[in-house]
Design a protein around this motif. Structure first.
Motif, PDB file in Angstrom:
ATOM      1  N   LEU A   1      -0.677   6.548   1.374  1.00  0.00           N
ATOM      2  CA  LEU A   1      -1.803   6.468   2.306  1.00  0.00           C
ATOM      3  C   LEU A   1      -2.128   7.826   2.917  1.00  0.00           C
ATOM      4  O   LEU A   1      -1.247   8.527   3.415  1.00  0.00           O
ATOM      5  CB  LEU A   1      -1.498   5.456   3.412  1.00  0.00           C
ATOM      6  CG  LEU A   1      -1.190   4.028   2.927  1.00  0.00           C
ATOM      7  CD1 LEU A   1      -0.904   3.121   4.105  1.00  0.00           C
ATOM      8  CD2 LEU A   1      -2.322   3.488   2.081  1.00  0.00           C
TER       9      LEU A   1
ATOM     10  N   LEU B   1       0.860  -1.181   0.000  1.00  0.00           N
ATOM     11  CA  LEU B   1       0.000   0.000   0.000  1.00  0.00           C
ATOM     12  C   LEU B   1       0.892   1.226   0.000  1.00  0.00           C
ATOM     13  O   LEU B   1       1.849   1.291   0.775  1.00  0.00           O
ATOM     14  CB  LEU B   1      -0.903  -0.002   1.230  1.00  0.00           C
ATOM     15  CG  LEU B   1      -1.816  -1.220   1.365  1.00  0.00           C
ATOM     16  CD1 LEU B   1      -2.536  -1.196   2.706  1.00  0.00           C
ATOM     17  CD2 LEU B   1      -2.808  -1.279   0.219  1.00  0.00           C
TER      18      LEU B   1
ATOM     19  N   ILE C   1      -8.804   1.724   2.673  1.00  0.00           N
ATOM     20  CA  ILE C   1      -8.234   0.832   3.681  1.00  0.00           C
ATOM     21  C   ILE C   1      -8.964   1.045   4.998  1.00  0.00           C
ATOM     22  O   ILE C   1      -9.179   2.187   5.411  1.00  0.00           O
ATOM     23  CB  ILE C   1      -6.721   1.125   3.879  1.00  0.00           C
ATOM     24  CG1 ILE C   1      -5.963   0.884   2.583  1.00  0.00           C
ATOM     25  CG2 ILE C   1      -6.145   0.278   5.000  1.00  0.00           C
ATOM     26  CD1 ILE C   1      -5.604   2.136   1.867  1.00  0.00           C
TER      27      ILE C   1
ATOM     28  N   LEU D   1      -9.421  -4.115   2.449  1.00  0.00           N
ATOM     29  CA  LEU D   1      -9.203  -3.285   1.260  1.00  0.00           C
ATOM     30  C   LEU D   1     -10.462  -3.331   0.408  1.00  0.00           C
ATOM     31  O   LEU D   1     -10.958  -4.417   0.084  1.00  0.00           O
ATOM     32  CB  LEU D   1      -8.038  -3.808   0.424  1.00  0.00           C
ATOM     33  CG  LEU D   1      -6.654  -3.824   1.050  1.00  0.00           C
ATOM     34  CD1 LEU D   1      -5.643  -4.395   0.066  1.00  0.00           C
ATOM     35  CD2 LEU D   1      -6.255  -2.440   1.492  1.00  0.00           C
TER      36      LEU D   1
ATOM     37  N   ASN E   1      -2.922   0.330  -3.963  1.00  0.00           N
ATOM     38  CA  ASN E   1      -2.353  -1.003  -3.779  1.00  0.00           C
ATOM     39  C   ASN E   1      -1.518  -1.310  -5.026  1.00  0.00           C
ATOM     40  O   ASN E   1      -2.050  -1.403  -6.128  1.00  0.00           O
ATOM     41  CB  ASN E   1      -3.470  -2.025  -3.599  1.00  0.00           C
ATOM     42  CG  ASN E   1      -2.986  -3.426  -3.246  1.00  0.00           C
ATOM     43  OD1 ASN E   1      -3.743  -4.369  -3.330  1.00  0.00           O
ATOM     44  ND2 ASN E   1      -1.749  -3.590  -2.833  1.00  0.00           N
TER      45      ASN E   1
ATOM     46  N   LEU F   1      -7.225  -5.952   8.500  1.00  0.00           N
ATOM     47  CA  LEU F   1      -7.111  -4.941   7.456  1.00  0.00           C
ATOM     48  C   LEU F   1      -8.065  -5.322   6.340  1.00  0.00           C
ATOM     49  O   LEU F   1      -8.116  -6.479   5.922  1.00  0.00           O
ATOM     50  CB  LEU F   1      -5.679  -4.888   6.920  1.00  0.00           C
ATOM     51  CG  LEU F   1      -5.406  -3.866   5.836  1.00  0.00           C
ATOM     52  CD1 LEU F   1      -4.047  -3.219   6.070  1.00  0.00           C
ATOM     53  CD2 LEU F   1      -5.454  -4.493   4.464  1.00  0.00           C
TER      54      LEU F   1
END
Length: 153
Positions: free
Chosen positions: A74, A71, A111, A133, A90, A131
């Motif tokens: 961010l 990733l 995320i 996505l 990503n 996590l």
């Protein structure tokens, strides 16, 4: 004696080619330096591949073994005991024809981090355990629109 010299030369040449291939593959992955933010008491952390605690990192490796999914870029809009949320990209290697010769493709993602738990290594820190996505548009062929991953402890 001549056989061992040739064998050594072949081994060195193969090692050089492998190193060049790995360097070329990893050179195509954009990287950014991450300055870790110190965690405050009661603030959950994101544990990375190297078991470092992170707060609002700029990038995060998902595929620790080979770095073929990470990733980047961010931008965090939430970070606290109720979870964390960010948008980013990503970067995923298509591994075609094989990973060292593959191409990295970028996919926008949302995320979400959740499931705060005491970190086994440092129980006085809470860490995010999950996590998620979400791919609002394009995604790798074998990925679902929402991918969920357990995080390291």
């Amino acid at each position: 004696m001549r056989g061992s010299v040739v064998g050594t030369a072949v081994t060195l040449a193969a090692g050089t080619l492998l190193t060049a291939a790995m360097t070329t593959a990893s050179a195509s992955v954009p990287t950014t330096a991450t300055t870790p933010v110190r965690a405050r008491p009661g603030q959950p952390v994101l544990v990375d591949c190297f078991f470092h605690r992170n707060v609002r990192p700029n990038d995060f490796i998902l595929a620790c073994g080979d770095g073929n999914s990470r990733l980047t870029g961010l931008h965090w809009t939430q970070w606290g005991p109720d979870g964390a949320k960010a948008v980013g990209v990503n970067m995923v290697n298509d591994c075609k024809p094989y990973c060292a010769a593959g191409t990295f493709h970028s996919y926008p993602v949302v995320i979400r981090l959740s499931g705060e738990q005491a970190w086994k290594k440092h129980p006085y820190f809470l860490r995010f355990a999950n996590l998620s996505l979400t791919y609002p548009g394009a995604r790798p062929d074998t990925f679902k629109p929402v991918m969920n991953y357990p995080l390291w402890d």
